[in-house]
Enzyme design. Structure first.
Site, PDB file in Angstrom:
ATOM      1  N   THR A 174       2.219  -9.920   7.720  1.00  0.00           N
ATOM      2  CA  THR A 174       1.669  -8.650   7.250  1.00  0.00           C
ATOM      3  C   THR A 174       1.981  -7.604   8.309  1.00  0.00           C
ATOM      4  O   THR A 174       2.047  -7.917   9.497  1.00  0.00           O
ATOM      5  CB  THR A 174       0.155  -8.761   7.000  1.00  0.00           C
ATOM      6  OG1 THR A 174      -0.325  -7.520   6.483  1.00  0.00           O
ATOM      7  CG2 THR A 174      -0.616  -9.128   8.252  1.00  0.00           C
ATOM      8  N   GLY A 175       2.224  -6.390   7.880  1.00  0.00           N
ATOM      9  CA  GLY A 175       2.603  -5.348   8.825  1.00  0.00           C
ATOM     10  C   GLY A 175       3.875  -4.650   8.364  1.00  0.00           C
ATOM     11  O   GLY A 175       4.186  -4.617   7.177  1.00  0.00           O
ATOM     12  N   ARG A 221      12.554   1.479  -1.822  1.00  0.00           N
ATOM     13  CA  ARG A 221      12.357   0.624  -0.645  1.00  0.00           C
ATOM     14  C   ARG A 221      11.636  -0.678  -1.022  1.00  0.00           C
ATOM     15  O   ARG A 221      10.655  -0.667  -1.748  1.00  0.00           O
ATOM     16  CB  ARG A 221      11.544   1.389   0.403  1.00  0.00           C
ATOM     17  CG  ARG A 221      11.260   0.618   1.698  1.00  0.00           C
ATOM     18  CD  ARG A 221       9.899  -0.028   1.701  1.00  0.00           C
ATOM     19  NE  ARG A 221       9.566  -0.626   2.997  1.00  0.00           N
ATOM     20  CZ  ARG A 221       8.557  -1.465   3.197  1.00  0.00           C
ATOM     21  NH1 ARG A 221       7.763  -1.793   2.198  1.00  0.00           N
ATOM     22  NH2 ARG A 221       8.313  -1.960   4.387  1.00  0.00           N
ATOM     23  N   SER A 281      -3.430  -1.129  -0.349  1.00  0.00           N
ATOM     24  CA  SER A 281      -2.119  -1.623   0.081  1.00  0.00           C
ATOM     25  C   SER A 281      -1.627  -2.803  -0.759  1.00  0.00           C
ATOM     26  O   SER A 281      -0.602  -3.402  -0.437  1.00  0.00           O
ATOM     27  CB  SER A 281      -2.200  -2.043   1.547  1.00  0.00           C
ATOM     28  OG  SER A 281      -3.311  -2.915   1.727  1.00  0.00           O
ATOM     29  N   THR A 317       1.894  -7.084  -2.207  1.00  0.00           N
ATOM     30  CA  THR A 317       1.747  -5.789  -1.533  1.00  0.00           C
ATOM     31  C   THR A 317       2.265  -4.654  -2.404  1.00  0.00           C
ATOM     32  O   THR A 317       3.106  -4.864  -3.284  1.00  0.00           O
ATOM     33  CB  THR A 317       2.544  -5.793  -0.206  1.00  0.00           C
ATOM     34  OG1 THR A 317       2.305  -4.583   0.505  1.00  0.00           O
ATOM     35  CG2 THR A 317       4.035  -5.929  -0.439  1.00  0.00           C
ATOM     36  N   THR A 362      -0.331  -6.139   3.637  1.00  0.00           N
ATOM     37  CA  THR A 362      -0.091  -7.200   2.651  1.00  0.00           C
ATOM     38  C   THR A 362      -1.202  -8.237   2.664  1.00  0.00           C
ATOM     39  O   THR A 362      -1.650  -8.639   3.746  1.00  0.00           O
ATOM     40  CB  THR A 362       1.207  -7.944   3.026  1.00  0.00           C
ATOM     41  OG1 THR A 362       2.210  -6.994   3.280  1.00  0.00           O
ATOM     42  CG2 THR A 362       1.621  -8.930   1.959  1.00  0.00           C
TER      43      THR A 362
END
Ligand code: GLY
Length: 227
Positions: A209-210, A186, A47, A176, A158
């Protein structure tokens, strides 16, 4: 003594290595950049950086930011040819009067500063993408969740690292490859100052993060610090 905080369990060996190798004389900015660089170079972290999962068309693109204060930040998004977007972000902060460079021209900026160009799509990530492509239409990436199972389509773990050095200076960095199988083009929260990262020397620092779209929707890092 330096203090560092970082997201996800993959950060633990990185924090230990950076604490051991850089020691207490390192600046907060060097600490957070080095942590992000180590994650970016680690192919097993799918990631972040090299080895990150690609977009729906098999293109791995990277986003990163660094920040010292509201007047000192730098970021890049949609990097396609350099393994260390965090270092390009630092160059943006230190060598330009801008905050964010994007896409092929950000890669060209990195070339102009002597950073080595390289392929970002590691073989395991390409194999995962080929398998995903067999079972999905690219338009499915418009929805982050499988409405049937509620499971996320991809990852977006991330690395975000915050540090305070022995002089009391705070710094933050995040890096990330964004959401796996994303719609090409994106960009998530990580390279947007105040969304994935925010440092206010008078108040504190936060990194996120997420799911980037959710994080950006409430300018999370800025909100947390200023509250
Ligand atoms: N949090 C990283 C991303 O969604 O791109």
């Amino acid at each position: 003594m330096n203090m560092m905080l970082s997201t996800w369990s993959f950060s633990e060996p990185i924090l230990n290595a950076v604490a051991t190798n850089l020691g207490d004389s390192a600046s907060a900015l060097d600490l957070v950049e080095t942590c992000a660089r180590m994650a970016e170079a680690d192919e097993s972290i799918d990631s972040v950086g090299y080895g990150g999962y690609p977009d729906a068309e098999g293109r791995c693109t990277l986003d990163a930011a660094v920040m010292l204060s509201p007047n000192q930040s730098g970021a890049v998004c949609a990097i396609e040819r350099h393994k260390h977007p965090v270092s390009i972000a630092r160059l943006v902060m230190e060598q330009t009067s801008h905050t964010l460079l994007a896409g092929p021209l950000a890669d060209a900026f990195a070339d102009a500063h002597g950073l080595e160009s390289s392929d970002l799509l590691a073989r395991p990530s390409k194999e995962k993408w080929l398998k995903w492509k067999e079972e999905h239409q690219p338009t499915e990436t418009l929805a982050p969740y499988d409405t049937g199972t509620g499971k996320l389509f991809g990852n977006h773990d991330t690395i975000g690292t915050l540090a305070i050095d022995t002089h009391g200076t705070m710094a933050g960095a995040c890096s990330t490859s964004g959401m796996a199988w994303k719609v090409p083009g994106r960009v998530g929260d990580s390279p947007i100052i105040g969304h994935g990262l925010y440092v206010d020397p008078k108040r504190g620092a936060a990194t996120a993060t997420g799911h980037g779209e959710l994080i950006s929707g409430i300018c999370s890092s800025f909100l947390v610090v200023e509250l």
